[in-house]
Write a protein that holds these residues in place. Structure first.
Motif, PDB file in Angstrom:
ATOM      1  N   ILE A 159       9.718   4.908  -8.401  1.00  0.00           N
ATOM      2  CA  ILE A 159       9.273   4.127  -9.568  1.00  0.00           C
ATOM      3  C   ILE A 159       7.750   4.037  -9.603  1.00  0.00           C
ATOM      4  O   ILE A 159       7.121   4.219 -10.660  1.00  0.00           O
ATOM      5  N   GLN A 160       7.139   3.776  -8.432  1.00  0.00           N
ATOM      6  CA  GLN A 160       5.679   3.683  -8.351  1.00  0.00           C
ATOM      7  C   GLN A 160       5.021   5.005  -8.743  1.00  0.00           C
ATOM      8  O   GLN A 160       4.031   5.023  -9.473  1.00  0.00           O
ATOM      9  N   ASN A 161       5.562   6.096  -8.273  1.00  0.00           N
ATOM     10  CA  ASN A 161       4.993   7.406  -8.596  1.00  0.00           C
ATOM     11  C   ASN A 161       5.108   7.717 -10.084  1.00  0.00           C
ATOM     12  O   ASN A 161       4.185   8.277 -10.687  1.00  0.00           O
ATOM     13  N   ARG A 162       6.247   7.369 -10.683  1.00  0.00           N
ATOM     14  CA  ARG A 162       6.434   7.606 -12.116  1.00  0.00           C
ATOM     15  C   ARG A 162       5.489   6.743 -12.943  1.00  0.00           C
ATOM     16  O   ARG A 162       4.942   7.202 -13.954  1.00  0.00           O
ATOM     17  N   MET A 163       5.292   5.502 -12.524  1.00  0.00           N
ATOM     18  CA  MET A 163       4.370   4.619 -13.238  1.00  0.00           C
ATOM     19  C   MET A 163       2.941   5.116 -13.110  1.00  0.00           C
ATOM     20  O   MET A 163       2.151   5.034 -14.059  1.00  0.00           O
ATOM     21  N   ALA A 164       2.600   5.649 -11.919  1.00  0.00           N
ATOM     22  CA  ALA A 164       1.230   6.143 -11.703  1.00  0.00           C
ATOM     23  C   ALA A 164       0.952   7.375 -12.563  1.00  0.00           C
ATOM     24  O   ALA A 164      -0.161   7.553 -13.070  1.00  0.00           O
ATOM     25  N   ARG A 165       1.945   8.228 -12.763  1.00  0.00           N
ATOM     26  CA  ARG A 165       1.766   9.438 -13.565  1.00  0.00           C
ATOM     27  C   ARG A 165       1.798   9.148 -15.060  1.00  0.00           C
ATOM     28  O   ARG A 165       1.245   9.899 -15.859  1.00  0.00           O
ATOM     29  N   GLY A 166       2.458   8.041 -15.426  1.00  0.00           N
ATOM     30  CA  GLY A 166       2.504   7.663 -16.832  1.00  0.00           C
ATOM     31  C   GLY A 166       3.108   8.728 -17.708  1.00  0.00           C
ATOM     32  O   GLY A 166       4.092   9.371 -17.350  1.00  0.00           O
ATOM     33  N   LYS A 167       2.497   8.970 -18.864  1.00  0.00           N
ATOM     34  CA  LYS A 167       3.009   9.958 -19.814  1.00  0.00           C
ATOM     35  C   LYS A 167       2.739  11.392 -19.365  1.00  0.00           C
ATOM     36  O   LYS A 167       3.291  12.324 -19.929  1.00  0.00           O
ATOM     37  N   ASP A 168       1.900  11.570 -18.353  1.00  0.00           N
ATOM     38  CA  ASP A 168       1.567  12.922 -17.899  1.00  0.00           C
ATOM     39  C   ASP A 168       2.790  13.668 -17.382  1.00  0.00           C
ATOM     40  O   ASP A 168       2.849  14.889 -17.415  1.00  0.00           O
ATOM     41  N   ARG A 169       3.777  12.930 -16.876  1.00  0.00           N
ATOM     42  CA  ARG A 169       4.936  13.608 -16.307  1.00  0.00           C
ATOM     43  C   ARG A 169       5.754  14.337 -17.364  1.00  0.00           C
ATOM     44  O   ARG A 169       6.486  15.276 -17.075  1.00  0.00           O
ATOM     45  N   SER A 175       0.833  -1.208   0.000  1.00  0.00           N
ATOM     46  CA  SER A 175       0.000   0.000   0.000  1.00  0.00           C
ATOM     47  C   SER A 175       0.863   1.252   0.000  1.00  0.00           C
ATOM     48  O   SER A 175       1.980   1.262   0.526  1.00  0.00           O
ATOM     49  N   SER A 176       0.338   2.319  -0.596  1.00  0.00           N
ATOM     50  CA  SER A 176       1.060   3.583  -0.669  1.00  0.00           C
ATOM     51  C   SER A 176       1.329   4.150   0.721  1.00  0.00           C
ATOM     52  O   SER A 176       2.430   4.619   1.016  1.00  0.00           O
ATOM     53  N   ILE A 177       0.297   4.050   1.585  1.00  0.00           N
ATOM     54  CA  ILE A 177       0.448   4.571   2.958  1.00  0.00           C
ATOM     55  C   ILE A 177       1.493   3.765   3.717  1.00  0.00           C
ATOM     56  O   ILE A 177       2.284   4.314   4.472  1.00  0.00           O
TER      57      ILE A 177
END
Length: 277
Positions: A81-91, A9-11
């Motif tokens: 890595i998780q944050n980058r994957m969650a943002r996808g191409k939006d970053r 979990s993220s938390i």
């Protein structure tokens, strides 16, 4: 299975980062206070080194500290890595600095790599020559020793190692500057890290938001200040030593200039040895 939420979990991941990070902050405060003894008494600092050394409780603490660093570092990479994957191409669509987002918040991993790099340098300069050397002696390798700029110090003579590292002409000043750069990176990392840790642990309402940011800045400044005082003290000491030797250097150059070319090599060697010693 009950503890898997700390990874899945993220938390949970942020909580592990917070607890491990705060644990490292407490260690840095202890280490900084211990180092401060150098400014007042080298004997007191060496006594602290002898009390810790390779005693069982110090070894247990070292293993625990290493585990905290490893957990904190691995979770930092995993979260990034998780944050980058969650943002996808939006970053890739965001080119301007996001409003309300501080620079260190977007560069925590980079700052972390800088801090880790200098931790490795710090371990090579001190831990390897102190606690690790004592461990080798306990294991029977009594001749094991690592020199600092050509001089071997006893594992409990931490003051001698620090003084040699930071005051040896030229190289000592270079090390002082490198350590100060590291401390700047550490300040930014701690300021955001302490705020983020307390925020994750529940201090995240409107009342506590500004307070927590202030606490982060205070803790970062305190930790960095404790280390910086020692570095600046020896930087000043080393520069003072260089200034004291300046007249002798000038005199040596004048002597060398008056010597015939045939005899110059021998005179240069003798003159340099006189100035250095």
């Amino acid at each position: 299975k009950k503890l898997m939420w700390l990874k899945d979990s993220s938390i949970g991941r942020k909580l592990v980062m917070s607890i491990s990070g705060l644990g490292l902050v407490f260690f840095l405060l202890f280490h900084g206070c211990m180092n401060l003894a150098l400014v007042f008494s080298e004997e007191a600092y060496n006594w602290i080194c002898s009390v810790l050394g390779a005693n069982w409780y110090a070894l247990v603490a070292t293993l625990g500290l290493g585990a905290l660093v490893l957990i904190h570092f691995l979770y930092a990479i995993y979260l990034t890595i998780q944050n980058r994957m969650a943002r996808g191409k939006d970053r890739y669509a965001v080119t301007a600095k996001r409003e309300g987002v501080e620079w260190e918040s977007e560069n925590m991993l980079v700052l972390g790599f800088v801090v880790i790099g200098f931790i490795v340098l710090h371990l090579a300069n001190f831990w390897f020559k102190m606690q690790f050397t004592e461990i080798m002696h306990m294991c029977g390798a009594e001749d094991f020793a690592v020199a600092t700029f050509g001089t071997v110090y006893a594992p409990t003579d931490g003051a001698g190692m620090v003084k040699a590292l930071f005051t040896t002409p030229i190289w000592g000043q270079v090390y002082c500057v490198l350590y100060l750069v590291w401390l700047v990176a550490l300040w930014f990392h701690l300021r955001h890290g302490v705020w983020s840790a307390l925020h994750t642990m529940g201090f995240n309402n409107l009342v506590w938001m500004k307070r927590v940011k202030c606490i982060g800045a205070i803790v970062a400044t305190l930790v960095v200040g404790l280390f910086a005082v020692v570095v600046l003290y020896y930087l000043g000491y080393g520069i003072g030593e260089l200034c004291a030797q300046a007249p002798a250097v000038v005199e040596a150059v004048e002597v060398i200039e008056t010597v015939p070319v045939v005899d110059s090599v021998e005179v240069v060697v003798d003159t340099v040895q006189t100035v250095v010693l």
